[in-house]
Design an enzyme around this catalytic site. Sequence first.
Site, PDB file in Angstrom:
ATOM      1  CB  CYS A 198      -0.879   0.027   1.247  1.00 59.83           C
ATOM      2  SG  CYS A 198      -2.053  -1.344   1.311  1.00 59.83           S
ATOM      3  N   GLY A 240      -0.427   0.237  -4.974  1.00 55.23           N
ATOM      4  CA  GLY A 240      -1.751  -0.339  -4.741  1.00 55.23           C
ATOM      5  C   GLY A 240      -2.757   0.257  -5.700  1.00 55.23           C
ATOM      6  CG  ASN A 297       3.068   0.411   3.196  1.00 57.45           C
ATOM      7  OD1 ASN A 297       4.155   0.825   2.843  1.00 57.45           O
ATOM      8  ND2 ASN A 297       2.633  -0.782   2.837  1.00 57.45           N
ATOM      9  N   GLY A 298       1.617  -1.844   5.515  1.00 60.77           N
ATOM     10  CA  GLY A 298       2.279  -2.911   6.264  1.00 60.77           C
ATOM     11  C   GLY A 298       1.288  -3.982   6.637  1.00 60.77           C
ATOM     12  CE1 TYR A 343       7.349  -5.576  -9.542  1.00 59.92           C
ATOM     13  CE2 TYR A 343       6.318  -5.848  -7.403  1.00 59.92           C
ATOM     14  CZ  TYR A 343       6.216  -5.698  -8.763  1.00 59.92           C
ATOM     15  OH  TYR A 343       4.988  -5.681  -9.357  1.00 59.92           O
TER      16      TYR A 343
END
Length: 480
Positions: free
Chosen positions: A10, A36, A111-112, A251
């Site tokens: 995210c 996302g 985020n996580g 990535y």
Amino acid sequence: MALDGFHEECGVFGIYGTTDASAHTALGLHALQHRGQEAAGIVSCDDGQFFSHRAFGLVGDNFNSAEVIGGLKGAQAIGHNRYSTAGGATMRNIQPFYADLALGGFALAHNGNLTNAGTLRRQLISRGALFSSTSDTEVIVHLVALSDGQTIEDRVVSALKQVDGAYSLVILTPQSLVGVRDPNGVRPLVLGKVGDAFVLASESCALDILGGDYVRDIAPGEMVVIDAQGVRSMQPFDAVKNRLCIFEYVYFARPDSMVDNKNVYHVRKFIGAELARESGVDADVVVPVPDSGVPAAIGYAEASGVPFDLGIIRNHYVGRTFIEPSDSVRHLGVKLKHNANSAALAGKRVVLVDDSIVRGTTSKKIVTMVREAGAAEVHMRIASPPTTHSCYYGVDTPERSQLLAANHSTEEMAKLIGVDSLAFITIDGLYRAVGEAKRDNTTPQFCDACFSGDYPVPLTDHEAGIGGKQRDLFVREVSS
Ligand code: SF4
């Protein structure tokens, strides 16, 4: 990136102190779209009143009108881009989350992934908490609500001391914008400035789109509070380690971003150069699997002297929701996104560079495509070590049983994918590419658990057999 591989996590963004905070947030989220694509949301605050717009789809499809942006009033706002695991696609899970707490309005974007959210959720429910989403993130909201801290910062710290896992958070209160990175710093978070306004974002590319300046990374375990007095920094956690996700460099992050003060593009080129040094092969052309394999392929070509060429062309207009019209064309799926360019491949000994092999099914299709385009030999070089373990820190990966490298040797994988040779960068080679002499096996400098199985944060729920592997817990919904 192979289509069957890792999926992004995210992206979060927050801004404090500008008249058009929601428009800035929409642009920031647009720059973070790669993290996302399922849904996006913005919550703003104006004079203690909160405004929210959350929707499925891309940022540009949802935050594109004066009506929507104009409705998100205020000089501070936070936003979130969501990628969810299967089954979690429900409106109630779209962030930022908002709640009216005893100390005022509270909005949160995460985020996580929390590794003990299922355990905490059971405890909270037994105390009477009513959950309105299936997301791990809502656990934080309940813990903040139940805390008896005197300030919102005290309450957030008290809540976060109870959670395990990976989190970069942006929080909006009537008075402040708060940013927190977990004590291992698994997910990135940067601080920047746009004019007089302060910005928090998952990556620095969200500052560039606003013409802003990168100030610094938020440190692992650091909490920053941005309000009318400026920026205050705190370190509320005792044990702090630096275990940034090393896959951000391979990535996830955009190549033009700075992550922990390192340019992602340069790291990816160094990875390619390490690959050439570690497992160079006689060849005529270096070909990336676009887009994510491009910088590593450039680095490989520069280090080896083998020319770089675009032997695979990517179609950038394939939506995530494309549905093959019938079973008869379903097998063509990989060609929706990639097509071989025979002009660059025919008769050549090809070094094919990709970022990872996860299940291996897409790699096999791409290799077949390259051979059908006339390649004389195909040598695959992978910009990450073999992926042998799943991620529990916010990245959607298959179960271990589906990971090709968890079940096969490199030689077996080469046969299955159909290449003449296959090599992965070594773990030390990857660490060299990110500027370390080698991996410190006693206290590794990064999270590399999907390659090593060395998980830096306890997998409480997983080990107890509770809940889902990723953000979504218990309930599998189709709509709400
Ligand atoms: Fe990143 Fe892998 Fe660690 Fe997940 S397990 S945080 S993808 S390095």
